[in-house]
Design an enzyme around this catalytic site. Structure first.
Site, mmCIF file in Angstrom:
data_model
loop_
_atom_site.group_PDB
_atom_site.id
_atom_site.type_symbol
_atom_site.label_atom_id
_atom_site.label_comp_id
_atom_site.label_asym_id
_atom_site.label_seq_id
_atom_site.Cartn_x
_atom_site.Cartn_y
_atom_site.Cartn_z
ATOM 1 N N LYS A 41 0.815 -1.210 0.000
ATOM 2 C CA LYS A 41 0.000 0.000 0.000
ATOM 3 C C LYS A 41 0.852 1.264 0.000
ATOM 4 C CE LYS A 41 -4.040 1.928 2.332
ATOM 5 N NZ LYS A 41 -4.559 2.420 1.063
ATOM 6 N N GLY A 46 6.764 0.959 5.589
ATOM 7 C CA GLY A 46 7.681 0.101 4.843
ATOM 8 C C GLY A 46 7.663 0.390 3.348
ATOM 9 N N CYS A 47 6.483 0.622 2.818
ATOM 10 C CA CYS A 47 6.343 0.889 1.380
ATOM 11 C C CYS A 47 6.969 2.224 1.008
ATOM 12 C CB CYS A 47 4.871 0.851 0.981
ATOM 13 S SG CYS A 47 4.107 -0.768 1.306
ATOM 14 N N THR A 48 6.848 3.204 1.900
ATOM 15 C CA THR A 48 7.460 4.511 1.655
ATOM 16 C C THR A 48 8.980 4.389 1.672
ATOM 17 O OG1 THR A 48 5.549 5.653 2.591
ATOM 18 C CG2 THR A 48 7.617 6.895 2.481
ATOM 19 N N ALA A 51 10.107 2.696 -1.614
ATOM 20 C CA ALA A 51 9.979 3.581 -2.779
ATOM 21 C C ALA A 51 11.034 4.684 -2.754
ATOM 22 C CB ALA A 51 8.576 4.187 -2.824
#
Length: 165
Positions: A41, A46-48, A51
């Site tokens: 998401k 973690g995704c930030t 990226a």
């Protein structure tokens, strides 16, 4: 986990919209390396991190002729907000129906606080210029992951393109 593409297998083909609703397919990357990573998401910790790490290392990937694609079920609109908020330079693909996510075996049973549910398992694939899975990371931990992918790409591109001395 048997449906996860393995090293040496052809990369599953895809045609999926990016954050700007432009169709992106595997064929667009013929003759160049491709990093495709799957994440749950936009705008979560973690995704930030992942990226931002890929964005920071993008110039080094570019030197090796590699493109980076992030894939999640988020909408193109959500991707645009995520890109703007964190000044990301990588391309994000929107896969709300999970077609691409499932093709790469990233839609899996997950557990959180004793509950089981289906979701995106953080995973990454390095695809060679001839559209073969060169390396797979089926269970990614974000810290240091983008650097690990870059290191593997450097190793593999040195083998496939030895310097003439």
């Amino acid at each position: 986990m048997s449906n996860i593409p393995q090293t040496g297998q052809p990369a599953p083909n895809f045609s999926t919209p990016d954050q700007n609703d432009h169709l992106v397919s595997l064929d667009h990357f013929s003759g160049q390396w491709l990093v495709i990573y799957f994440y749950p998401k936009d705008d979560t910790p973690g995704c930030t991190t992942e990226a931002k790490d890929f964005t920071e290392l993008q110039p080094e990937f570019n030197v090796l002729g590699a493109k980076i694609l992030g894939v999640s079920p988020d909408s193109g609109k959500a991707h645009c907000k995520f890109i703007d908020k964190h000044n990301l330079s990588i391309t994000l693909l929107s896969d709300p129906e999970h077609h691409l996510i499932e093709a790469y075996g990233a839609w899996r049973l997950k557990k959180f606080m004793g509950k089981e549910y289906m979701g995106v398992a953080r995973s990454t694939f390095l695809i060679s210029p001839d559209k073969i899975i060169a390396y797979a990371w089926p269970n990614v931990k974000t810290k240091g992951h983008a650097q690990a992918v870059l290191t593997k790409l450097q190793e593999l591109s040195a083998v496939s393109n030895p310097k003439i001395s």
